[in-house]
Design an enzyme around this catalytic site. Structure first.
Site, PDB file in Angstrom:
ATOM      1  N   GLU A 343      22.567  30.977  10.055  1.00  0.00           N
ATOM      2  CA  GLU A 343      22.877  30.183   8.847  1.00  0.00           C
ATOM      3  C   GLU A 343      23.263  28.786   9.298  1.00  0.00           C
ATOM      4  O   GLU A 343      24.289  28.591   9.955  1.00  0.00           O
ATOM      5  CB  GLU A 343      24.007  30.845   8.061  1.00  0.00           C
ATOM      6  N   CYS A 377      29.244  24.501   3.355  1.00  0.00           N
ATOM      7  CA  CYS A 377      27.800  24.632   3.584  1.00  0.00           C
ATOM      8  C   CYS A 377      27.010  24.719   2.289  1.00  0.00           C
ATOM      9  O   CYS A 377      25.845  24.323   2.248  1.00  0.00           O
ATOM     10  CB  CYS A 377      27.505  25.834   4.474  1.00  0.00           C
TER      11      CYS A 377
END
Length: 624
Positions: A343, A377
């Site tokens: 990720e 994020c």
């Protein structure tokens, strides 16, 4: 429902008869005693089954209370020595920051509060040999943990949940001290999400990981096929600093429920808080009677971290961080064929349609842009606004951005390192025609001048070809991109390297879904921001340069296991597979094997008369 389940349901209904009904049946004439016998047999047969289920349910709900004292540095009244120009290696400029008896044989890092520059501790980093021993301890403890029941694992998670609820203020204080975020941001991103993760795992992990029945073909009608999800062994999670509590606990919780041991490699930026957080998990394991070695924390610099990602004991790597490092981690893990979930960064857009109610969503957009000082994020990095409504958007949001209080509403950055890059990117956008309406530069806090603050920023008239629209900022910057045509703007967005999350806002569902389907990203919220992560049943991850694989949800949990196909006879030992004589070795002479197999193919996969003829050939060759 299977025949066995139907039988159990029927017998459960019979066993639900009250003692009064059974007594009444006993008092009936002799010709009714067979009913009583049936009732009593059903009751006797089902009670052990349901008693066993009750005991399993009860064990899973068990919570063990344990004490994990908060560090003194978490107290709001604590103050440490203020470091001038603080960074991880401040001890090299000021040896007084080193602990007593520090040795030149080891590496050290300086832990400090980025919001004030106050020194927390200087800690020794483990050597390559230390890291190898940690992995070995975790791997040695894993087989016993893998034999625990889901009820025992759920009990550990429930005990951790009780600790979080009981010591929530200490957990938030530790997270704020090490990251510089505000208490409100910590509650949103650290506590809420972690509790959501625990609840989902406790309620769903056993269901997701239990053996799964699979379909069969006609030729295998006498078989039962299942997929079993087996623990991988020892896994590694390399996690980022922006949510030091949640990012550390989330992979641990999933690994524990999957039956794995785990090594967590935290960011050096949050070594102090990660040590305390994971210490709380290990204290829980010990209190519950388990070996705490199944969870290990590795705090190390990149050179030593590489020995972790290439360690052959590690069977899976979860990485959360930047794109350049993610590529290196994936390559290192590939050397041992270890699976990876990567990720990386994002440039998440909020696509605002002409029909959107700007006033209604204004508060949501403020949270999307400035949550954790933009160090999120899935934070909103781009606001795509119809050009005809850009000024309305600015008039609505600009006063709110200017009213934000640095250190109260918006915390600090993790360090001073990004500030120069941010100022350069914003200046380049301004030179290209963008308008900086608020902020755009470092903020010097009057009470904490050594804090790593960046002024909340609103910049308008940005185009998607500017660096500010292409590179992840991870900062409290609201970037407004005006557009003229929806499909034209979508086409430009599809050219982005990133594809983590996104959100769409509008009054008509059909229009919102059109944009949601066109966005190339792993997650989309309609008329909301980031809620796909609060729902832990949903997979989390991105596409393109935002990474691959998923954590959270069934996909993430099963990713920590390996699927094992198991097939057996439906009526075990009674109906078994045998090799028909026409194809048994040595093969009989002539065309008997060919005719038999051709008939078998048409019987299994043909249609109509071809199937009938195929069956005839199979029987004819078998008895010949």
């Amino acid at each position: 429902m299977s025949l066995e389940d139907a039988a159990r349901a029927w017998l459960a209904w019979l066993s639900a008869l009250t003692l009064g009904q059974i007594w009444a049946a006993l008092c009936n004439p002799p010709d009714k005693l067979w009913k009583t016998a049936l009732f009593l047999a059903a009751f006797a047969w089902s009670v052990p089954e349901y008693w066993g289920r009750f005991r399993k349910w009860h064990r899973g709900r068990k919570r063990v209370k344990y004490v994990w004292p908060a560090p003194k540095e978490a107290s709001p009244t604590w103050h440490g020595e203020v470091i001038t120009n603080p960074d991880l290696f401040a001890h090299k400029r000021n040896p007084a920051l080193l602990p007593p008896h520090a040795s030149s044989e080891f590496e050290y890092i300086t832990c400090y509060d980025p919001s004030s520059g106050e020194h927390i501790e200087t800690r020794r980093l483990p050597t390559v040999e230390d890291i190898a021993r940690q992995v070995a301890r975790a791997d040695a403890a894993q087989p016993k943990w893998a034999r625990t029941t889901f009820a025992q694992r759920a009990s550990v998670l429930r005990s951790i949940k009780a600790w979080i609820l009981r010591d929530m203020e200490s957990i938030v204080a530790v997270a704020c001290r090490d990251t510089g975020k505000t208490c409100v941001d910590a509650m949103f991103g650290e506590v809420l999400t972690t509790l959501a993760k625990i609840d989902w795992l406790v309620k769903n992990a056993e269901k997701v990981l239990k053996p799964e029945r699979r379909a069969l073909s006609l030729l295998l009608a006498h078989k039962v096929s299942e997929v079993h999800y087996e623990p991988l062994g020892t896994v590694l999670a390399c996690v980022s600093w922006n949510y030091s509590f949640h990012n550390a606990l989330s992979p641990i919780l999933a690994a524990l429920m999957a039956g794995d041991a785990i090594v967590v490699k935290c960011s050096e930026q949050v070594a102090w808080s990660s040590d305390w957080f994971i210490g709380g998990v290990k204290a829980c394991l010990r209190a519950c009677g388990h070996n705490a070695d199944i969870v290990q924390l590795a705090v190390c610099l990149p050179a030593v971290a590489q020995t972790l990602t290439t360690n052959p004991t590690i069977k899976h790597v979860t990485f959360i961080g930047s794109e350049p490092v993610g590529r290196k981690v994936a390559a290192a893990a590939a050397s041992n064929l270890a699976g990876t979930t990567i990720e990386l960064g994002g440039k998440d857009p909020a696509f605002i349609l002409p029909s959107a109610d700007l006033k209604f969503f204004a508060s949501l957009w403020m949270r999307g842009a400035f949550q954790s000082a933009g160090q999120n994020c899935i934070g909103v990095e781009l606001f795509l606004v119809p050009r005809s409504r850009q000024q309305e958007f600015i008039d609505l949001l600009l006063p709110r951005v200017k009213a934000l209080r640095v250190g109260v509403d918006v915390g600090s950055l993790i360090s001073h390192a990004p500030i120069g890059r941010l100022e350069k990117i914003i200046q380049a956008a301004q030179d290209g025609g963008a308008r900086v309406l608020a902020g755009g530069e470092q903020y010097i806090h009057p009470d904490q001048p050594q804090g790593a603050y960046f002024a909340p920023t609103l910049i308008a008239d940005v185009t998607l070809d500017m660096e500010i629209a292409r590179e992840e900022l991870f900062a409290p910057v609201m970037t407004v991109v005006p557009y003229d045509d929806v499909d034209e703007a979508l086409a430009k967005l599809r050219g982005s390297r990133f594809g983590l999350g996104g959100s769409v806002y509008g009054a008509k569902r059909k229009e919102c879904m059109h944009v949601a389907k066109a966005l190339q990203c792993g997650m989309v919220s309609l008329n909301d921001f980031g809620v796909f992560y609060l729902n832990q049943d949903m997979p989390f991850g991105g596409v393109k340069a935002s990474g691959y694989g998923r954590f959270a949800g069934p996909e993430g949990l099963r990713g920590l296991c390996y699927p094992k196909a198991v097939i057996e006879d439906r009526l075990f030992s009674l109906v078994r597979t045998s090799i028909p004589a026409p194809v048994d070795f040595p093969l009989p002479p002539g065309d008997k094997p060919w005719v038999f197999l051709k008939g078998l193919v048409f019987f299994a996969y043909g249609r109509g008369m071809a199937r009938v003829k195929g069956l005839f050939d199979v029987v004819r060759m078998a008895v010949a």
